[in-house]
Enzyme design. Sequence first.
Site, PDB file in Angstrom:
ATOM      1  CB  SER A 135      -0.924   0.006   1.217  1.00 30.10           C
ATOM      2  OG  SER A 135      -0.179  -0.149   2.402  1.00 30.10           O
ATOM      3  CG  ASP A 183       7.051  -3.275  -3.064  1.00 26.35           C
ATOM      4  OD1 ASP A 183       7.320  -4.456  -3.346  1.00 26.35           O
ATOM      5  OD2 ASP A 183       7.098  -2.825  -1.911  1.00 26.35           O
TER       6      ASP A 183
HETATM    7  C1  GLA Z   1       9.218  -4.505   0.908  1.00 25.77           C
HETATM    8  C2  GLA Z   1      10.111  -3.643   0.036  1.00 25.77           C
HETATM    9  C3  GLA Z   1      10.534  -4.418  -1.193  1.00 25.77           C
HETATM   10  C4  GLA Z   1      11.141  -5.763  -0.823  1.00 25.77           C
HETATM   11  C5  GLA Z   1      10.225  -6.508   0.128  1.00 25.77           C
HETATM   12  C6  GLA Z   1      10.834  -7.784   0.650  1.00 25.77           C
HETATM   13  O1  GLA Z   1       8.009  -4.749   0.264  1.00 25.77           O
HETATM   14  O2  GLA Z   1       9.429  -2.472  -0.342  1.00 25.77           O
HETATM   15  O3  GLA Z   1      11.421  -3.645  -1.950  1.00 25.77           O
HETATM   16  O4  GLA Z   1      12.422  -5.590  -0.297  1.00 25.77           O
HETATM   17  O5  GLA Z   1       9.868  -5.710   1.249  1.00 25.77           O
HETATM   18  O6  GLA Z   1      11.003  -8.699  -0.379  1.00 25.77           O
END
Ligand code: GLA
Length: 450
Positions: A135, A183
Amino acid sequence: MSDTLTSTMIKNKLPGHFFNSENIGFCRVPGRVNLIGEHTDYNGFSVLPVTIKKEVQCAFSRRDDNEIHLFNEDPRFQPLSFLNQPEILPSPTGSWDNYIKAGVIALNKKFKVRTFPGFNLFIKSTLPIATGLSSSSALVITASLAYLKILGKELGRDISRLELAELMAEGEHFVGTKGGGMDQTVILNGEEGHACKIDFFPIRTALIPLFEDYVFIVCDSTIRAQKTGACLHRYNAGPRMCFLACALLEKHLRNEFDNDLHIKRLGDLWSGDLCLTFNEILDFTEQAIPKEYLSLKEIAYLLDITPQDVRKLWLGEIEEPEKGFPLRARIQHVITEHKRVELSRDALLANDAYTFGRLMNESHSSCADNYEISIPELDILTQIARKYGAIGSRLTGAGFGGCTVSLVPRAKVDYFMENVEKQYYQKYLGLPSAQGMFIAETCPSASYIN
Ligand code: GLA
């Protein structure tokens, strides 16, 4: 949902006094579920997430001044405003305007903005917060899409989706989390019916069709992992220890090979000048990091610097564990997880759900034992999932709470959901019914809507 969402649906919710302008833009930005590849992205290794039909929806319009006004349909997020100007300072940790500021600051820098236009931004969301479904990044990307339009810039013409993802991944560090680019990249480049394999430095993506006879089911553990709250330090401990491990490896490999060698991130061992094999990385790790656990003093000795400098350069305020820092285990996780992502991609292409499921289970164990990001609730939820029809189950996202993702044959979805509701939500948590359990329906990447 994205397939039915129209701007009228957002318009109906708009606070009138905010949006008296005719010139309103709209966009939708999905969350993501990571199928496999946890804490690999900032290390330069691959990930395999999907975009999901739970999304942030937004309306925006330009203002005549340089104020940015934020309004959220969710009453937990109070209206806020700030000035768009050369230097925008962060609000206190946890304040939701920081995510918008992150997007705005990054674009101001990228496009060397001098006139700093203001705008109104209205947010409504079907994406649960702090459950590991991204989010936070969805909000940063939302801000960036809105502000791009306000600046008169076109996505695809003035900046590509990959460039914007890279820019926003860096920009999001403004909120204090030292995350990687998974993400932002999947949110901007995912596709319905596909997993998005992402490799980093440089970022590149490949879309891989998902299984037809199996679905991925997300289950919320109901334990909240607020990445900007108490979990921030726990999350950042991951990258900090990995970068420290790199320094130890670099020192060792310089003696072995070349004094000018640079190991910026663990992925450089694999794809950089060295191109080491999987086993070579493990061998060199054992040589460079002589014990499973190293004390701060031992690390300083190996690097030939003071413990204070080790803290200043890598560890920050992370507390020293009684047994010492488990650097070997961290590397073990990262490089085996990378291998699992590669094998999972192959399993998808070969339509081999059982291998995919096994890799998910192995990933969960490694996240729990070697990276220490699981909690009892996530362990129990994955065990229950496997007992009641899932052929693979693992925590997803940063860890310390949030959701699991399970691979379940379509034919067993009802059986799975009924039993997880009974065994986890009712029996284990004592809740009246399941919360946040859903089939991860995939969807197109973030887009503007008419
Ligand atoms: C969060 C971070 C990502 C990644 C994950 C773990 O979502 O924003 O960049 O490191 O944790 O895989």
